[in-house]
Design an enzyme around this catalytic site. Structure first.
Site, PDB file in Angstrom:
ATOM      1  N   LYS A  10       2.401   8.542  10.931  1.00  0.00           N
ATOM      2  CA  LYS A  10       1.140   9.383  10.536  1.00  0.00           C
ATOM      3  C   LYS A  10       0.472  10.031  12.005  1.00  0.00           C
ATOM      4  CE  LYS A  10       0.403   7.550   6.016  1.00  0.00           C
ATOM      5  NZ  LYS A  10      -0.733   7.293   4.985  1.00  0.00           N
ATOM      6  N   TYR A  50       2.025  14.694  -1.810  1.00  0.00           N
ATOM      7  CA  TYR A  50       1.139  13.636  -2.371  1.00  0.00           C
ATOM      8  C   TYR A  50       0.745  14.051  -3.587  1.00  0.00           C
ATOM      9  CZ  TYR A  50       0.825  10.722   1.935  1.00  0.00           C
ATOM     10  OH  TYR A  50       0.998   9.834   2.869  1.00  0.00           O
ATOM     11  N   PHE A  58      -9.636  10.379  -3.081  1.00  0.00           N
ATOM     12  CA  PHE A  58      -9.320  10.643  -1.603  1.00  0.00           C
ATOM     13  C   PHE A  58      -8.303  11.800  -1.298  1.00  0.00           C
ATOM     14  CE2 PHE A  58      -6.787   7.125  -3.360  1.00  0.00           C
ATOM     15  CZ  PHE A  58      -5.494   7.557  -3.202  1.00  0.00           C
ATOM     16  N   ARG A  86       8.182  -2.030   3.142  1.00  0.00           N
ATOM     17  CA  ARG A  86       6.994  -2.033   2.619  1.00  0.00           C
ATOM     18  C   ARG A  86       6.366  -3.411   3.667  1.00  0.00           C
ATOM     19  NH1 ARG A  86       5.192   1.060  -0.944  1.00  0.00           N
ATOM     20  NH2 ARG A  86       3.712  -0.342  -1.848  1.00  0.00           N
ATOM     21  N   THR A  92      -1.600  -1.385   2.290  1.00  0.00           N
ATOM     22  CA  THR A  92      -2.245  -0.303   2.584  1.00  0.00           C
ATOM     23  C   THR A  92      -3.217   0.037   3.458  1.00  0.00           C
ATOM     24  OG1 THR A  92      -1.354   0.581   0.514  1.00  0.00           O
ATOM     25  CG2 THR A  92      -2.921   2.069   1.469  1.00  0.00           C
ATOM     26  N   ARG A 103       0.369  -1.985  10.267  1.00  0.00           N
ATOM     27  CA  ARG A 103      -0.866  -1.655   9.804  1.00  0.00           C
ATOM     28  C   ARG A 103      -1.830  -2.680  10.219  1.00  0.00           C
ATOM     29  NH1 ARG A 103       1.077   0.216   3.677  1.00  0.00           N
ATOM     30  NH2 ARG A 103       1.334   2.729   4.394  1.00  0.00           N
ATOM     31  N   ASN A 113      -3.809   5.010   8.409  1.00  0.00           N
ATOM     32  CA  ASN A 113      -2.748   3.858   8.284  1.00  0.00           C
ATOM     33  C   ASN A 113      -1.612   3.833   8.875  1.00  0.00           C
ATOM     34  OD1 ASN A 113      -1.810   5.092   6.226  1.00  0.00           O
ATOM     35  ND2 ASN A 113      -2.292   3.452   4.629  1.00  0.00           N
ATOM     36  N   HIS A 116       3.549   5.739   6.456  1.00  0.00           N
ATOM     37  CA  HIS A 116       3.840   5.772   4.861  1.00  0.00           C
ATOM     38  C   HIS A 116       5.215   5.318   4.772  1.00  0.00           C
ATOM     39  CE1 HIS A 116       4.481   7.242   0.754  1.00  0.00           C
ATOM     40  NE2 HIS A 116       5.479   7.535   1.287  1.00  0.00           N
TER      41      HIS A 116
HETATM   42  P1  CMP Z   1       0.220   6.227   1.642  1.00  0.00           P
HETATM   43  O1  CMP Z   1       1.485   5.489   1.600  1.00  0.00           O
HETATM   44  O2  CMP Z   1       0.630   7.445   2.692  1.00  0.00           O
HETATM   45  O3  CMP Z   1       0.133   6.965   0.245  1.00  0.00           O
HETATM   46  C1  CMP Z   1      -1.170   7.583  -0.098  1.00  0.00           C
HETATM   47  C2  CMP Z   1      -2.265   7.138   0.915  1.00  0.00           C
HETATM   48  O4  CMP Z   1      -3.663   7.629   0.588  1.00  0.00           O
HETATM   49  C3  CMP Z   1      -2.315   5.798   1.591  1.00  0.00           C
HETATM   50  O5  CMP Z   1      -0.877   5.684   2.078  1.00  0.00           O
HETATM   51  C4  CMP Z   1      -3.406   5.827   2.094  1.00  0.00           C
HETATM   52  O6  CMP Z   1      -3.238   6.112   3.633  1.00  0.00           O
HETATM   53  C5  CMP Z   1      -4.431   6.875   1.691  1.00  0.00           C
HETATM   54  N1  CMP Z   1      -5.608   6.283   0.947  1.00  0.00           N
HETATM   55  C6  CMP Z   1      -6.693   6.816   1.498  1.00  0.00           C
HETATM   56  N2  CMP Z   1      -7.716   6.353   0.728  1.00  0.00           N
HETATM   57  C7  CMP Z   1      -6.946   5.457  -0.185  1.00  0.00           C
HETATM   58  C8  CMP Z   1      -7.556   4.578  -1.077  1.00  0.00           C
HETATM   59  N3  CMP Z   1      -8.661   4.553  -1.401  1.00  0.00           N
HETATM   60  N4  CMP Z   1      -6.715   3.876  -1.888  1.00  0.00           N
HETATM   61  C9  CMP Z   1      -5.287   3.938  -1.655  1.00  0.00           C
HETATM   62  N5  CMP Z   1      -4.752   4.992  -0.600  1.00  0.00           N
HETATM   63  C10 CMP Z   1      -5.781   5.702   0.129  1.00  0.00           C
END
Ligand code: CMP
Length: 139
Positions: A10, A50, A58, A86, A92, A103, A113, A116
């Protein structure tokens, strides 16, 4: 079984010039890069990617963040690649991520973070096809 998963390094990681560090965790975990490119996503591309999160509070911030700089999109291959990736990424929210995960070691926040990874084999197929043509994947 040997499987493929989709990965994004990212904008927080490209900004800090740590894409190699992130990749070293993926490789050390047994995953191989079979496709990779550096791109700057358009807003439409990020919104489409997304789309499953469209109703989440968010969503807009997430899309803005994902287009705030370049990313590295990857196809990773290996034994149980989806689950393996994962594990290597960690939770996450970096606050909940296990020691030694990407992470835990690099993420700045739940949004920034660093990586993905696909959440299931079926999602992986869709996400790979969203960014790569079959001939761009060289196993
Ligand atoms: P990713 O695996 O890219 O999928 C969705 C992304 O939303 C997640 O990683 C996070 O980086 C982002 N995100 C931001 N805020 C939140 C939240 N409150 N809960 C889950 N994902 C979040």
């Amino acid at each position: 079984a040997i499987e493929r998963t989709f990965s994004i390094i990212k904008p927080d990681a490209t900004r800090r010039n740590i894409t190699g560090k992130v990749l070293s965790y993926l490789e050390a975990g047994g995953l191989r890069v079979v496709a990779q490119k550096r791109i700057h996503m358009t807003k439409e591309q990020a919104e489409g990617f997304y789309a499953v999160h469209k109703e989440r509070p968010f969503f807009n911030d997430l899309v803005s963040f994902m287009i705030s700089g370049p990313v590295v999109v990857q196809v990773l291959e290996g034994e149980n690649a989806v689950l393996k990736n994962r594990e290597i990424m960690g939770a996450t929210n970096p606050a909940n991520a296990d020691a030694g995960t990407i992470r835990k070691d690099f993420a700045e926040s739940i949004e920034a973070n660093s990586v993905h990874g696909s959440d299931a084999p079926e999602t992986a197929k869709e996400e790979i096809a969203y960014f790569f043509k079959p001939e761009e994947i060289v196993g």
